[in-house]
Scaffold this motif. Structure first.
Motif, mmCIF file in Angstrom:
data_model
loop_
_atom_site.group_PDB
_atom_site.id
_atom_site.type_symbol
_atom_site.label_atom_id
_atom_site.label_comp_id
_atom_site.label_asym_id
_atom_site.label_seq_id
_atom_site.Cartn_x
_atom_site.Cartn_y
_atom_site.Cartn_z
ATOM 1 N N PRO A 1 65.102 14.836 24.804
ATOM 2 C CA PRO A 1 65.230 16.303 24.854
ATOM 3 C C PRO A 1 66.403 16.717 25.747
ATOM 4 N N ALA A 2 67.076 17.764 25.360
ATOM 5 C CA ALA A 2 68.253 18.233 26.099
ATOM 6 C C ALA A 2 67.921 18.560 27.550
ATOM 7 N N GLU A 3 66.736 19.098 27.788
ATOM 8 C CA GLU A 3 66.345 19.514 29.138
ATOM 9 C C GLU A 3 66.369 18.345 30.125
ATOM 10 N N VAL A 4 66.105 17.136 29.641
ATOM 11 C CA VAL A 4 66.081 15.942 30.492
ATOM 12 C C VAL A 4 67.414 15.763 31.210
ATOM 13 N N HIS A 5 68.489 16.114 30.556
ATOM 14 C CA HIS A 5 69.822 15.911 31.099
ATOM 15 C C HIS A 5 70.267 17.035 32.041
ATOM 16 N N LEU A 6 69.442 18.045 32.175
ATOM 17 C CA LEU A 6 69.801 19.200 33.001
ATOM 18 C C LEU A 6 68.819 19.437 34.149
ATOM 19 N N GLN A 7 68.103 18.431 34.563
ATOM 20 C CA GLN A 7 67.120 18.585 35.632
ATOM 21 C C GLN A 7 67.820 18.817 36.965
ATOM 22 N N PRO A 8 67.300 19.582 37.867
ATOM 23 C CA PRO A 8 65.956 20.145 37.893
ATOM 24 C C PRO A 8 65.846 21.548 37.285
ATOM 25 N N ASN A 9 66.981 22.225 37.008
ATOM 26 C CA ASN A 9 66.928 23.610 36.522
ATOM 27 C C ASN A 9 67.681 23.772 35.206
ATOM 28 N N PRO A 10 67.038 23.463 34.086
ATOM 29 C CA PRO A 10 67.757 23.608 32.815
ATOM 30 C C PRO A 10 67.988 25.081 32.461
ATOM 31 N N ASN A 11 69.241 25.443 32.271
ATOM 32 C CA ASN A 11 69.617 26.790 31.859
ATOM 33 C C ASN A 11 69.540 26.867 30.337
ATOM 34 N N ILE A 12 69.017 27.960 29.810
ATOM 35 C CA ILE A 12 68.788 28.089 28.366
ATOM 36 C C ILE A 12 70.095 27.970 27.568
#
Length: 191
Positions: free
Chosen positions: A135-146
């Protein structure tokens, strides 16, 4: 000239050719003998004894339906208008490829614009492309921006149709792409 501009020109050329298609009559001709009438998805094909033809209804302004009728008519008229159908296929293939390249160009522009706005994408994009099943969010931790997540998802979703993303995105990120202006990324490399 950008791919988007080339795509518009190719599309216009395809439509111009389709509207002037050899053998196509602009209206029903009651003086000609009808050889065959064929139902189509968007009306019917009327083929005359001399292998000229028309569509009923004939609406050249509804380009998608008009071109769809031409493509469907190919099965019944190809041997009589071979060169014209081959040319339409060629123009259609060119239009399709330029549409794909135009999307590629837009995606690369989005990489530039979004990475400048969200610098965390500079590290997240290569990771996402290296493991597109995560998932894309995994690469943007800790605060995934929409917006950043949307860009990563767009890159992942377009990889099957645009494998050159794997080669071109790193060029964008290191400031060497010739497809989009990316001079500002050389600043990321320095930091």
């Amino acid at each position: 000239m950008t791919y988007a501009e080339q795509k518009w020109r190719a599309s216009e050329e395809k439509v111009r050719f389709a509207k002037a298609f050899p053998g196509l009559l602009k209206e029903k001709d009651s003086t000609k003998e009808v050889f065959k009438t064929v139902p189509l998805q968007y009306g019917k094909l009327i083929i005359y004894a001399d292998y000229t033809f028309t569509f009923e209804p004939l609406d050249e302004n509804d380009v998608p339906k008009f071109v769809a009728n031409l493509r469907e008519a190919k099965a019944h008229l190809y041997e009589y208008h071979r060169q014209a159908f081959d040319k339409l296929d060629e123009l259609t293939a060119s239009d399709k490829e330029l549409r794909r390249l135009s999307r590629l160009e837009k995606l690369l522009g989005a990489v530039v614009n979004n990475t400048i706005e969200f610098p965390e994408l500079y590290d997240a994009i290569p990771k996402c492309l290296a493991s597109p099943s995560e998932p894309a969010e995994v690469h943007l931790q800790p605060n995934p921006n929409i917006k950043a997540v949307r860009l990563l998802n767009a890159l992942r979703n377009n990889l099957p149709d645009m494998p050159e993303l794997l080669e071109e995105v790193p060029k964008v990120l290191n400031g060497t792409s010739t497809l989009v202006a990316c001079e500002r990324f050389k600043e990321f490399l320095k930091s």
